[in-house]
Design a protein around this motif. Structure first.
Motif, short mmCIF file in Angstrom:
data_model
loop_
_atom_site.label_atom_id
_atom_site.label_comp_id
_atom_site.label_asym_id
_atom_site.label_seq_id
_atom_site.Cartn_x
_atom_site.Cartn_y
_atom_site.Cartn_z
N ARG A 115 0.98 -1.20 0.02
CA ARG A 115 -0.01 0.09 0.09
C ARG A 115 0.94 1.25 0.06
NH1 ARG A 115 -4.46 -3.18 2.57
NH2 ARG A 115 -5.67 -3.24 1.04
N GLY A 118 1.93 1.62 -3.49
CA GLY A 118 0.89 2.12 -4.24
C GLY A 118 0.41 3.59 -4.15
N GLU A 255 -2.37 -2.42 -4.95
CA GLU A 255 -3.81 -2.98 -4.12
C GLU A 255 -4.13 -4.23 -4.39
OE1 GLU A 255 -6.50 -2.10 -1.31
OE2 GLU A 255 -4.84 -0.78 -2.01
N SER A 259 -4.18 -6.99 -1.12
CA SER A 259 -5.41 -7.78 -0.98
C SER A 259 -5.15 -9.13 -0.85
CB SER A 259 -6.25 -7.27 -1.79
OG SER A 259 -6.94 -5.98 -1.69
N ALA A 317 -10.29 -5.38 -5.88
CA ALA A 317 -9.16 -4.72 -6.47
C ALA A 317 -8.78 -5.15 -7.79
CB ALA A 317 -7.70 -4.83 -5.31
#
Length: 428
Positions: A115, A118, A255, A259, A317
């Protein structure tokens, strides 16, 4: 009391963004490169993205811990009374620590790293998109400046014609139809100038918003509108390189990775973390030491809901990533089509064409003054001049929009230069 009142009133008069008064002043006149540099530092969208990046850094720091919690220390004491009535104090000390089991700590850290990556990719994309918007606003402001200049030129020639027609009417050498035709042309050119001035004001307000500067302050621009033609690779290469460069696509991929790690974590939550403890106690004259382990029994809560939620987050996602890939391809192809059409329009409606329309109007005006042409020819020349000017400015505006849309669509891969063909092609 009056002194404090004055201080309070002065405080109310200060601008709401106190930091804006402390930063450097916007360069005047402002070049395109200076506007881009300023936006990179002060644009609210980019500042918000940098704040979000720091938040992701905090999440990673929180996830990057060796154990789920701090050690737990328990202290206890009790009074004991013997058969003879004598009392003694019992002491109990317990120290425990919980440890990650089945790699749960590593999965949490990996998800946070994804993350954070990202967020950095998203910041990069917002940077390229913001620079494209600033470039568009700056170039549109230059288009608006040209619109004002050409409108003033049209107004001047129509004012001269109207003055001449009025003098001829007063001298009895012209008809009311001819004088009215000249007056109509003057009114249309005055309305044209008012529209161009409003267009210029709106363009500078949009630029001020992107630069996060006070819109009430005037911005003087340095530079002439001269967009260089873009050298585009083949469609397949452009799409491939744009998809590889778009930061929002990279953020979507991160992402998905995060996930996936969280889904693994949800499956492993069924394995309870292990708590190791040691204790020391004193009972009467005896010392007691020992240790052991403890863990939750996953009997009542088996984390089924967490697994379903994590799977849904992963599916969402993946869907967002796949849809975004198609969106990027569509944006690139649409921007290329718009750019090619706008480039052809500008080539067809060049400065020479506008100059030719103006020369035709002047020739018609001379013929009208010589009595060779009447009001209909004058009206046609006015329409041609105004419509040609409008079409040319519309084509310039479309070219700027298409070029900067292509910059946004490709993530900054293709950048419209305003000076020369150098560095106007795809970036490496």
């Amino acid at each position: 009391m009056r002194f404090f009142l004055l201080i309070g009133v002065a405080g109310l008069c200060l601008p709401a963004g106190g930091h804006a008064a402390e930063r450097e002043q916007l360069p005047q006149p402002l070049t395109l490169n200076q506007a881009l540099s300023w936006a990179g530092q002060y644009n609210p969208t980019l500042r918000g993205a940098r704040i979000e990046l720091r938040r992701s850094e905090g999440v990673l720091e929180h996830a990057d811990v060796a154990v789920p919690s701090n050690p737990q220390l328990q202290l206890g004491t009790a009074e004991r009374e013997g058969p003879s009535g004598a009392t003694s104090t019992d002491i109990d000390i317990r120290l425990s620590q919980t440890f990650w089991i089945a790699g749960q700590g590593g999965l949490r850290e990996d998800a946070a790293k994804s993350r954070l990556s990202g967020a950095q990719s998203r910041l990069d994309f917002l940077g390229s998109a913001t620079f494209a918007r600033v470039r568009a606003a700056f170039l549109q402001a230059l288009v608006a400046e040209r619109a004002v200049a050409t409108a003033e030129d049209v107004l001047q020639v129509n004012r001269d014609l109207e003055n001449y027609a009025k003098r001829r009417l007063e001298a009895g050498k012209a008809t009311r139809l001819e004088a009215n035709t000249a007056r109509i042309g003057l009114g249309r050119s005055q309305a044209l100038l008012a529209q161009a001035e409003n267009r210029q004001a709106q363009a500078r307000l949009q630029l001020a918003e992107l630069l996060a500067v006070d819109p009430a302050k005037s911005i003087s621009l340095q530079g002439r509108l001269n967009p260089a033609p873009l050298e585009l690779p083949s469609q397949a290469q452009l799409l491939q390189r744009a998809i590889a460069r778009r930061g929002d696509l990279a953020a979507a991929a991160r992402e998905v990775s995060a996930s996936q790690e969280e889904l693994k974590l949800a499956h492993r939550q069924i394995v309870p973390n292990l708590t190791v403890f040691g204790f020391y106690g004193e009972e009467e004259t005896n010392e007691i030491t020992g240790g052991g382990v403890s863990f939750e029994l996953p009997l009542l809560h088996r984390f089924g809901g967490e697994r379903k939620q994590a799977q849904a987050e992963l599916d969402a996602a993946r869907l967002e990533r796949d849809v975004l890939q198609l969106t990027v391809r569509s944006q690139v192809l649409s921007a290329v089509a718009d750019y090619e059409a706008a480039r052809q329009r500008v080539a067809a409606l060049s400065d020479e064409v506008v100059d030719a329309a103006r020369q035709n109007f002047e020739l018609t005006q001379r013929a009208f003054e010589a009595g060779e042409l009447g009001a209909p020819a004058l009206t046609a020349a006015q329409d041609t001049l105004i419509n040609t000017r409008r079409d040319y400015l519309d084509a310039l505006e479309a070219l700027v929009n298409a070029g900067t849309d292509l910059e946004r669509a490709t993530g900054g891969l293709v950048v419209m230069s305003n000076t020369s063909a150098a560095n106007s092609g795809p970036r490496k």
